[in-house]
Design an enzyme around this catalytic site. Structure first.
Site, PDB file in Angstrom:
ATOM      1  N   CYS A  30       0.832  -1.212   0.000  1.00 50.47           N
ATOM      2  CA  CYS A  30       0.000   0.000   0.000  1.00 50.47           C
ATOM      3  C   CYS A  30       0.866   1.262   0.000  1.00 50.47           C
ATOM      4  O   CYS A  30       1.523   1.569   0.998  1.00 50.47           O
ATOM      5  CB  CYS A  30      -0.913  -0.050   1.230  1.00 50.47           C
ATOM      6  N   CYS A  33       0.058   3.790   2.691  1.00 53.06           N
ATOM      7  CA  CYS A  33       0.527   3.276   3.984  1.00 53.06           C
ATOM      8  C   CYS A  33       2.006   3.588   4.172  1.00 53.06           C
ATOM      9  O   CYS A  33       2.429   4.013   5.251  1.00 53.06           O
ATOM     10  CB  CYS A  33       0.320   1.769   4.074  1.00 53.06           C
TER      11      CYS A  33
END
Length: 123
Positions: A30, A33
């Site tokens: 991600c 993230c």
């Protein structure tokens, strides 16, 4: 305090054993993230009395399912074992500091009383 990796095995003891716990639900693939990680790490250095923990949703699928994580990153904040904040998407450093400040300011006696009242009404 350094950011810790949280697993299903140490989840309950972490939540029950600390006043404020901030969780970052994330995954290695991600990009948002990974962009949020340095912000989260910096905040952990600014608040040594708060537990900052990362939950890898790939490895901890049961925890992600329990909290119905549908989008990552998702930030979740517990205080005195009560979820006070849960929101998908990354925050800026200023937004994260603002949320932490608001969590600290809450009158937890009042929060617990409101929870008791809601449970009594439902029960």
């Amino acid at each position: 305090m350094a950011v810790i990796e949280l697993t299903e095995g140490d989840f309950e003891s972490t939540i029950t054993g600390n006043d404020i716990v901030i969780l970052d639900f994330w995954a290695p693939w991600c990009a948002p993230c990974r962009a949020f990680a340095p912000i989260f790490e910096a905040a952990s250095e600014n608040h040594p009395d708060v537990v900052f923990a990362k939950v890898n949703t790939e490895e901890e699928q049961a925890l992600a399912a329990h909290f119905q994580i549908r989008s990552i990153p998702t930030l979740m904040i517990f205080r005195e074992q009560v979820i006070l904040f849960a929101q998908p998407g990354m925050l800026s450093a200023a937004q994260l500091e603002d949320v932490i400040g608001k969590v600290r300011e809450l009158d937890m006696a009042q929060v617990h009383e409101e929870i008791r009242q809601q449970q009594a009404e439902q029960g």
